[in-house]
Scaffold this motif. Sequence first.
Motif, PDB file in Angstrom:
ATOM      1  N   PHE A 164      56.729  26.925 -10.124  1.00 51.69           N
ATOM      2  CA  PHE A 164      56.416  27.399 -11.469  1.00 51.69           C
ATOM      3  C   PHE A 164      56.576  28.914 -11.546  1.00 51.69           C
ATOM      4  O   PHE A 164      56.056  29.646 -10.706  1.00 51.69           O
ATOM      5  CB  PHE A 164      54.995  26.995 -11.862  1.00 51.69           C
ATOM      6  CG  PHE A 164      54.827  25.503 -11.970  1.00 51.69           C
ATOM      7  CD1 PHE A 164      55.114  24.840 -13.143  1.00 51.69           C
ATOM      8  CD2 PHE A 164      54.425  24.760 -10.874  1.00 51.69           C
ATOM      9  CE1 PHE A 164      54.989  23.465 -13.246  1.00 51.69           C
ATOM     10  CE2 PHE A 164      54.291  23.387 -10.952  1.00 51.69           C
ATOM     11  CZ  PHE A 164      54.573  22.737 -12.142  1.00 51.69           C
ATOM     12  N   PRO A 165      57.277  29.403 -12.568  1.00 55.30           N
ATOM     13  CA  PRO A 165      57.539  30.841 -12.676  1.00 55.30           C
ATOM     14  C   PRO A 165      56.321  31.601 -13.192  1.00 55.30           C
ATOM     15  O   PRO A 165      55.690  31.199 -14.170  1.00 55.30           O
ATOM     16  CB  PRO A 165      58.686  30.899 -13.697  1.00 55.30           C
ATOM     17  CG  PRO A 165      58.482  29.683 -14.555  1.00 55.30           C
ATOM     18  CD  PRO A 165      57.919  28.627 -13.652  1.00 55.30           C
ATOM     19  N   ARG A 240      59.477  22.338 -19.481  1.00 59.41           N
ATOM     20  CA  ARG A 240      58.035  22.210 -19.249  1.00 59.41           C
ATOM     21  C   ARG A 240      57.488  23.439 -18.550  1.00 59.41           C
ATOM     22  O   ARG A 240      56.418  23.958 -18.915  1.00 59.41           O
ATOM     23  CB  ARG A 240      57.773  20.955 -18.418  1.00 59.41           C
ATOM     24  CG  ARG A 240      56.323  20.632 -18.153  1.00 59.41           C
ATOM     25  CD  ARG A 240      56.220  19.339 -17.350  1.00 59.41           C
ATOM     26  NE  ARG A 240      54.853  18.904 -17.191  1.00 59.41           N
ATOM     27  CZ  ARG A 240      54.028  19.343 -16.244  1.00 59.41           C
ATOM     28  NH1 ARG A 240      54.460  20.235 -15.366  1.00 59.41           N
ATOM     29  NH2 ARG A 240      52.790  18.888 -16.158  1.00 59.41           N
ATOM     30  N   ASN A 241      58.212  23.928 -17.550  1.00 60.77           N
ATOM     31  CA  ASN A 241      57.766  25.110 -16.812  1.00 60.77           C
ATOM     32  C   ASN A 241      57.698  26.336 -17.711  1.00 60.77           C
ATOM     33  O   ASN A 241      56.777  27.150 -17.606  1.00 60.77           O
ATOM     34  CB  ASN A 241      58.703  25.372 -15.629  1.00 60.77           C
ATOM     35  CG  ASN A 241      58.633  24.276 -14.572  1.00 60.77           C
ATOM     36  OD1 ASN A 241      57.818  23.364 -14.682  1.00 60.77           O
ATOM     37  ND2 ASN A 241      59.487  24.357 -13.572  1.00 60.77           N
ATOM     38  N   ARG A 242      58.695  26.479 -18.584  1.00 64.51           N
ATOM     39  CA  ARG A 242      58.682  27.623 -19.513  1.00 64.51           C
ATOM     40  C   ARG A 242      57.495  27.540 -20.461  1.00 64.51           C
ATOM     41  O   ARG A 242      56.863  28.561 -20.769  1.00 64.51           O
ATOM     42  CB  ARG A 242      59.986  27.671 -20.298  1.00 64.51           C
ATOM     43  CG  ARG A 242      61.193  28.161 -19.493  1.00 64.51           C
ATOM     44  CD  ARG A 242      62.359  28.506 -20.400  1.00 64.51           C
ATOM     45  NE  ARG A 242      62.805  27.353 -21.178  1.00 64.51           N
ATOM     46  CZ  ARG A 242      63.722  26.478 -20.752  1.00 64.51           C
ATOM     47  NH1 ARG A 242      64.269  26.632 -19.543  1.00 64.51           N
ATOM     48  NH2 ARG A 242      64.085  25.466 -21.517  1.00 64.51           N
ATOM     49  N   LEU A 243      57.216  26.349 -20.946  1.00 63.24           N
ATOM     50  CA  LEU A 243      56.061  26.180 -21.835  1.00 63.24           C
ATOM     51  C   LEU A 243      54.785  26.661 -21.157  1.00 63.24           C
ATOM     52  O   LEU A 243      53.964  27.367 -21.760  1.00 63.24           O
ATOM     53  CB  LEU A 243      55.893  24.708 -22.218  1.00 63.24           C
ATOM     54  CG  LEU A 243      56.723  24.161 -23.362  1.00 63.24           C
ATOM     55  CD1 LEU A 243      56.488  22.661 -23.502  1.00 63.24           C
ATOM     56  CD2 LEU A 243      56.388  24.868 -24.668  1.00 63.24           C
ATOM     57  N   LEU A 244      54.600  26.269 -19.900  1.00 63.86           N
ATOM     58  CA  LEU A 244      53.398  26.651 -19.169  1.00 63.86           C
ATOM     59  C   LEU A 244      53.338  28.152 -18.915  1.00 63.86           C
ATOM     60  O   LEU A 244      52.295  28.782 -19.098  1.00 63.86           O
ATOM     61  CB  LEU A 244      53.342  25.908 -17.832  1.00 63.86           C
ATOM     62  CG  LEU A 244      52.721  24.516 -17.838  1.00 63.86           C
ATOM     63  CD1 LEU A 244      53.003  23.803 -16.530  1.00 63.86           C
ATOM     64  CD2 LEU A 244      51.213  24.600 -18.073  1.00 63.86           C
ATOM     65  N   SER A 245      54.432  28.734 -18.486  1.00 63.00           N
ATOM     66  CA  SER A 245      54.407  30.133 -18.054  1.00 63.00           C
ATOM     67  C   SER A 245      54.291  31.103 -19.217  1.00 63.00           C
ATOM     68  O   SER A 245      53.760  32.206 -19.060  1.00 63.00           O
ATOM     69  CB  SER A 245      55.657  30.455 -17.226  1.00 63.00           C
ATOM     70  OG  SER A 245      56.822  30.329 -18.008  1.00 63.00           O
ATOM     71  N   ALA A 269      49.334  28.655 -11.518  1.00 66.67           N
ATOM     72  CA  ALA A 269      50.477  29.124 -10.734  1.00 66.67           C
ATOM     73  C   ALA A 269      51.401  30.001 -11.575  1.00 66.67           C
ATOM     74  O   ALA A 269      52.066  30.896 -11.041  1.00 66.67           O
ATOM     75  CB  ALA A 269      51.254  27.933 -10.169  1.00 66.67           C
ATOM     76  N   CYS A 270      51.419  29.757 -12.882  1.00 64.77           N
ATOM     77  CA  CYS A 270      52.227  30.577 -13.799  1.00 64.77           C
ATOM     78  C   CYS A 270      51.498  31.843 -14.237  1.00 64.77           C
ATOM     79  O   CYS A 270      52.078  32.687 -14.922  1.00 64.77           O
ATOM     80  CB  CYS A 270      52.580  29.771 -15.050  1.00 64.77           C
ATOM     81  SG  CYS A 270      53.568  28.304 -14.768  1.00 64.77           S
ATOM     82  N   GLY A 271      50.226  31.940 -13.880  1.00 63.75           N
ATOM     83  CA  GLY A 271      49.413  33.047 -14.370  1.00 63.75           C
ATOM     84  C   GLY A 271      48.749  32.750 -15.695  1.00 63.75           C
ATOM     85  O   GLY A 271      48.131  33.634 -16.292  1.00 63.75           O
ATOM     86  N   CYS A 316      44.927  35.044 -11.750  1.00 66.64           N
ATOM     87  CA  CYS A 316      45.114  33.587 -11.841  1.00 66.64           C
ATOM     88  C   CYS A 316      46.062  33.105 -10.756  1.00 66.64           C
ATOM     89  O   CYS A 316      45.796  32.121 -10.063  1.00 66.64           O
ATOM     90  CB  CYS A 316      45.700  33.215 -13.210  1.00 66.64           C
ATOM     91  SG  CYS A 316      44.505  32.979 -14.504  1.00 66.64           S
ATOM     92  N   ARG A 317      47.192  33.789 -10.634  1.00 68.67           N
ATOM     93  CA  ARG A 317      48.191  33.395  -9.649  1.00 68.67           C
ATOM     94  C   ARG A 317      47.630  33.488  -8.232  1.00 68.67           C
ATOM     95  O   ARG A 317      47.832  32.594  -7.407  1.00 68.67           O
ATOM     96  CB  ARG A 317      49.421  34.289  -9.794  1.00 68.67           C
ATOM     97  CG  ARG A 317      50.473  34.120  -8.705  1.00 68.67           C
ATOM     98  CD  ARG A 317      51.200  32.811  -8.781  1.00 68.67           C
ATOM     99  NE  ARG A 317      52.099  32.620  -7.644  1.00 68.67           N
ATOM    100  CZ  ARG A 317      53.018  31.663  -7.550  1.00 68.67           C
ATOM    101  NH1 ARG A 317      53.165  30.801  -8.534  1.00 68.67           N
ATOM    102  NH2 ARG A 317      53.774  31.558  -6.492  1.00 68.67           N
TER     103      ARG A 317
END
Length: 374
Positions: A164-165, A240-245, A269-271, A316-317
């Motif tokens: 996750f970015p 999905r990953n972009r939505l989260l990050s 993981a995305c902060g 968070c990260r």
Amino acid sequence: MRIAQVAPLYESVPPLAYGATERIVHYLTEELVRRGHDVTLFASGDSRTSARLMAGCERGLWRDSGVWDTSTHHVRQLEQVARHACDFDILHFHGEPLHFPLMRRLRCTYVTTMHGLLLPSDHGPLLHEFTDAPLVSISRSQRKPVSWANWVRTIHHGIPPDMFPFEDAPCGYLLFLGRLMPGKRPDLAVEIARRAGMPLKMAGVVHPGERDYFKNELRPVLHANPQHVEYLGETGGEARNRLLSRADALLLPLEWEEPFGLVAIEAMACGTPVIAFRRGAMPEVVENGVTGWLVDDVDSAVAAVKRIGAIDRWRCRRAYESRFTAARMADEYVDLYASLCGRVNDNQCSISAASTSAATADMRMLQEHPMRSL
């Protein structure tokens, strides 16, 4: 070690979009292979794995329009497992506990991670019957309805650091991501966003048993708030990953006792901070004021949205890296496997010693009384 990972067949491993259990099985399997273990994955045929794949069906059952009765495929999978059970040091089951009677009779070393909500009326009688079945919980909270069961470990989920970015500058929206079901209260996420004056992006899967809920209860809420919510449907992969990050915060207005909440650690993981109702495993996962806010109702959730800027996304990260990596999860499982295998070996040694002693006594009796029948 020679390890079998037995996944449910509803989704591929890893899943295309929704599928927390299958996602965890994938992360664990890949980490075990990376460490040099000999791993066989029992899963659907469209799974992608570095392990040896034993396919129980052609594709994830929920993705196959020709499948009506999913139980038949899981029974077939159990036969595959039984046929190869002696090839492994340990078998690790992740699906519904259909395997308990089989494993009692095969007498192989095994363990079951219980991934779902446990109910005293349903799981109580089963676990009273199978008091010998070693169980792993995914949170301490998950155990409470059947706290007396044969729990051998609690192992929190973990995810790989590069999945996750991290994003330090969010894009000004709140996010609801997950299964659209009554217990997760996506309708309350809409209300929280509306009252906080922020847009909400909603992405999630509607399972067959919850279509009436979506049609009759949730869809009217979405249609009544077009200026506050954007419904994206089921979303997977990079989208999905972009939505989260990029979200300012993930909303989890839970009304049920969430057994873990994988999406919460994905957000960390995305902060991305998490605003979660204080239900189920959330107090074990979310550090209040560090990785988000634990709240008790809609009013306090709205207030938490307004102070979400007080949460340091880098912190968070770092919290995720210290508590919820796939490597940490694998460490705990490998330690458990070794412990269970050692316990079985000790028992086998005791049985062997008793058998040897009995055989010696029988031989002595034959020598002293050669005509006596044994």
